[in-house]
Write an enzyme that holds these catalytic residues in place. Structure first.
Site, mmCIF file in Angstrom:
data_model
loop_
_atom_site.group_PDB
_atom_site.id
_atom_site.type_symbol
_atom_site.label_atom_id
_atom_site.label_comp_id
_atom_site.label_asym_id
_atom_site.label_seq_id
_atom_site.Cartn_x
_atom_site.Cartn_y
_atom_site.Cartn_z
ATOM 1 N N CYS A 383 0.836 -1.202 0.000
ATOM 2 C CA CYS A 383 0.000 0.000 0.000
ATOM 3 C C CYS A 383 0.873 1.256 0.000
ATOM 4 O O CYS A 383 1.490 1.547 -1.023
ATOM 5 C CB CYS A 383 -0.999 -0.047 1.142
ATOM 6 S SG CYS A 383 -2.475 0.912 0.743
ATOM 7 N N HIS A 509 -3.637 -5.156 0.310
ATOM 8 C CA HIS A 509 -3.053 -5.680 1.558
ATOM 9 C C HIS A 509 -3.107 -7.213 1.565
ATOM 10 O O HIS A 509 -4.071 -7.780 2.080
ATOM 11 C CB HIS A 509 -3.832 -5.155 2.766
ATOM 12 C CG HIS A 509 -3.641 -3.712 3.022
ATOM 13 N ND1 HIS A 509 -2.748 -3.236 3.950
ATOM 14 C CD2 HIS A 509 -4.222 -2.636 2.463
ATOM 15 C CE1 HIS A 509 -2.799 -1.913 3.954
ATOM 16 N NE2 HIS A 509 -3.682 -1.522 3.070
ATOM 17 N N GLU A 511 -1.545 -9.208 3.373
ATOM 18 C CA GLU A 511 -1.398 -9.749 4.730
ATOM 19 C C GLU A 511 -2.736 -10.141 5.354
ATOM 20 O O GLU A 511 -2.794 -11.055 6.168
ATOM 21 C CB GLU A 511 -0.648 -8.768 5.637
ATOM 22 C CG GLU A 511 -1.378 -7.479 6.024
ATOM 23 C CD GLU A 511 -1.242 -6.349 5.015
ATOM 24 O OE1 GLU A 511 -0.922 -6.640 3.843
ATOM 25 O OE2 GLU A 511 -1.465 -5.184 5.385
#
Ligand code: GLN
Length: 535
Positions: A383, A509, A511
Site C-alpha cells: 500500500c 493488503h 497480509e
C-alpha cells in the site's frame, strides 16, 4: 446441522489475556470436529469502528472482504479458522447506539422512552443473533472486549445474561481470567479470579467454564479452589499456560479438553474427534526451522508491533511453509531519515515497507526503497510501501525532482501518486476509503504471476490514493512494469522492477488474507527470494 449454539467469551482481572486467541482456538477445535463456526467481537468503545483510531491506540485496523474496518482480533479469527469475517463480526457500542438513535429519530419506538435496557440490550442481542439467523453456523462464538467490571461493558454482560436465560443450554459462558504468580510467596493466586467471577455474579451471569491464563502450570489445589469458590466443576477449570507461539494454543486447549467441556455443557453429542494433523504439522515446521532469514520491516509505528499484526503473522505462515524462521528487524522510518542508508545492517536479506498514512517517516521509507533497489535486496512494498516505491523510482530513476504523493505534498510538480477521483469529494473520514476486496488481473511472466499462478486474484484494499496513470508511459519506458491491474477501473494494483532480484509493490493488503491453512503466496515468494540472498 444442529440449531445454532452461542458461546460467550468474557475476560476478567486484566485486559490483553488473549480472548481472541482462546476464541479462535476453540473455533479451530470445533471446526476440526466437523462443525461450522463463526466468531464475533463486541467492542465496548464509542467509535463506530477502529478505522479512525490511531494504531498506537488500538493496534492494526483489520479489513474484511466486505470492506469493514475492524478490530485486529478478527484477523486472528480468519488466520485460525480460514473463514472470512464481515461487518457483522465486529460490533462496537458506537454502532449499537447509532442504530438505536437513528431508529428513535425515525419514530420506530412509537413514543416510548428509549433506554439502555431494553433498547440498547435488544440491539446488542439482535447483532449477536444476526450470525446465528443465517443458519450457516452450528456455533457462534461472541467475544466481549474489555474486562468484566468495566462500566462500559455492563450492557454487553446484561445482554449475555438475558440470552443465557432465554436460550437455556444453547448458550455457554467461558470466562478467561489471569492467575498471577507471586514469586516472593512462590505461589499462584486465585483471589483476583474469585473477585472477577463475583463481579459477573453481581451482574447475574454464572460462568460455565473458566480458562486460566498462567505463566506456571496450575496445580490440583488451584483447580479445586477455583471450582469451589467460583461454582465451576473442576473439569471446567482449564489451564492456558504461556505458549511459545499462539498457534500452539489450539493444541493446548485440546489437551485441556476445552472443546469437550463446551460440547458437554451445551448438551451436544460430539461429532468426531478433532483431527488436527495439518495444524500439528504447521506448528512442527514453525518450531523446527532449518534456516533463518532477516527481514527489515520499515514502518511508522514500529514501537507497537500490534500495528503490523497481520504482516508479522503472514511472515510466520510463510516461514512455516519454507521451514525457516523469519526474524523481523523493526525499523522506524523516521530514524532512516537521520542516518541515511547506514541504518540497514549488512545481514538484512529483505526489506518490507509497510502501509501507513501521513507525512511522518515518508522520506525514511523512500530511502529504504532506494537502498533495496540499489543493493538488489528483495523488496516488498504494501500500500503506502508501493506508493513509496513509485515515488522513489520517479525521483531517482526518472529524475522527476520533487515527485511525491498528493497526500504528502499537494503542490508537487510530479503527482505520481494522486487522490482517486471518487475520493475527491469525501469529507467524512470514517469508512470512506477504497475498502475491501477488489479483483486484480495479473500479468503473466511477472513475479506476481509466479507467486499466485492465477490470472485473476481478489485482494483487500484500504487507501485513498493511487498510481497516477498519466505517468504510465514514463514509468514503463524507465523499466517499471505494472503487473496487476484492476479489470474495471484500470487502477494500478501492483508494480515490479524486473531487472531486480525481487522488487514488488502492491496497492492492496495481502497480509489480511494469509491464514494457517493458506499462507499468502506473495509472502512466501518474498521470503523465498530473501532466503536466496544468503545462498
Ligand atoms: N495513505 C495511503 C493512501 O491512503 C496508503 C494507505 C495504506 O497504506 N493503507 O492511499
Amino acid at each position: 446441522m444442529i440449531p445454532t449454539h452461542y458461546i460467550f467469551v468474557t475476560g476478567g482481572v486484566t485486559s490483553s489475556l488473549g480472548k481472541g486467541i482462546i476464541s479462535s482456538s476453540l473455533a479451530v477445535l470445533l471446526k476440526a470436529r466437523g462443525y461450522s463456526v463463526a466468531i464475533q467481537k463486541l467492542d465496548p468503545y464509542i467509535n463506530i469502528d477502529p478505522g479512525t483510531l490511531n494504531p498506537y491506540e488500538h493496534g492494526e485496523c483489520y479489513v474484511t472482504e466486505d470492506g469493514a474496518e475492524t478490530d485486529l482480533d478478527l484477523g486472528h479469527y480468519e488466520r485460525f479458522t480460514n473463514v472470512f469475517t464481515s461487518q457483522a463480526n465486529n460490533v462496537t457500542t458506537g454502532r449499537v447506539y447509532k442504530t438505536v438513535i437513528e431508529k428513535e429519530r425515525h419514530g420506530d419506538y412509537l413514543g416510548s422512552t428509549v433506554q439502555v435496557i431494553p433498547h440498547i440490550t435488544d440491539e446488542i442481542k439482535r447483532r449477536i443473533e444476526i450470525l446465528g439467523k443465517t443458519n450457516e453456523y452450528d456455533f457462534v462464538i461472541t467475544e466481549i472486549g474489555g474486562t468484566v467490571g468495566d462500566i462500559e461493558s455492563l450492557p454487553f454482560v446484561e445482554s449475555i445474561r438475558q440470552m443465557k436465560w432465554e436460550l437455556g443450554n444453547r448458550a455457554v459462558v467461558i470466562h478467561l481470567t489471569y492467575i498471577p504468580y507471586l514469586s516472593a510467596a512462590g505461589e499462584l493466586k486465585t483471589k483476583p479470579t474469585q473477585h472477577s467471577v463475583k463481579a459477573m455474579l453481581q451482574q447475574g451471569v454464572q460462568p460455565d467454564i473458566i480458562v486460566c491464563r498462567t505463566e506456571h502450570p496450575i496445580t490440583e489445589s488451584i483447580r479445586s479452589k477455583i471450582s469451589l469458590f467460583c461454582n465451576i466443576t473442576k473439569d471446567c477449570v482449564i489451564e492456558s499456560i504461556d505458549a511459545s507461539t499462539i498457534y500452539q494454543v489450539p493444541l493446548n486447549m485440546r489437551s485441556e479438553k476445552l472443546d469437550v467441556q463446551v460440547l458437554r455443557k451445551l448438551n451436544v453429542q460430539p461429532k468426531q474427534e478433532a483431527d488436527l494433523s495439518q495444524w500439528e504439522d504447521f506448528v512442527y515446521r514453525l518450531n523446527n526451522p532449518k534456516q533463518e532469514v532477516k527481514i527489515a520491516l520499515v514502518g511508522k509505528y514500529v514501537e507497537l508491533h500490534d500495528a503490523y499484526k497481520s504482516i508479522s503473522e503472514a511472515f510466520i505462515h510463510a516461514g512455516a511453509v519454507l521451514q525457516c524462521k523469519v526474524k523481523i528487524k523493526w525499523i522506524k522510518a523516521e530514524d532512516l531519515e537521520k542516518t541515511e542508508n547506514n541504518a540497514f545492517p549488512d545481514d538484512i536479506q529483505g526489506i518490507l515497507v509497510a502501509p501507513g498514512f501521513g507525512q511522518r517517516g515518508i522520506e525514511g521509507k523512500i530511502l529504504a526503497v532506494k537502498y533495496a533497489r540499489e543493493h538488489n535486496i528483495p523488496f516488498f512494498g504494501i500500500c503506502l510501501g508501493m506508493q513509496c516505491a513509485v515515488i522513489e523510482f520517479a525521483r531517482n530513476v526518472l529524475n522527476l525532482n520533487g515527485a511525491n504523493s498528493v497526500e504528502m505534498d499537494k503542490n508537487t510538480p510530479y503527482p505520481v501518486i494522486d487522490i482517486m477521483e471518487e475520493q475527491k469529494k469525501i469529507t467524512n473520514m470514517g469508512g470512506t476509503m477504497r475498502l475491501g476486496s477488489y479483483p486484480c488481473d495479473v500479468k503473466k511472466g511477472t513475479k506476481l504471476f509466479e507467486a499466485y499462478h492465477l490470472e485473476r486474484i481478489n485482494e483487500r484494499h484500504r487507501h485513498r490514493y493511487e498510481f497516477n496513470d498519466a505517468f504510465e508511459t514514463q514509468f514503463s519506458d524507465g523499466g517499471m512494469i505494472f503487473s496487476g491491474i484492476n479489470p474495471s477501473s484500470d487502477l494500478v494494483e501492483a508494480i515490479e522492477i524486473p531487472n531486480h532480484k525481487y522488487f514488488v509493490g502492491v496497492q492492496f493488503h495481502p497480509e489480511y488474507k494469509s491464514t494457517v491453512e493458506n499462507p499468502h503466496p506473495l509472502f512466501v515468494s518474498f521470503v523465498k527470494a530473501a532466503l536466496s540472498v544468503s545462498d
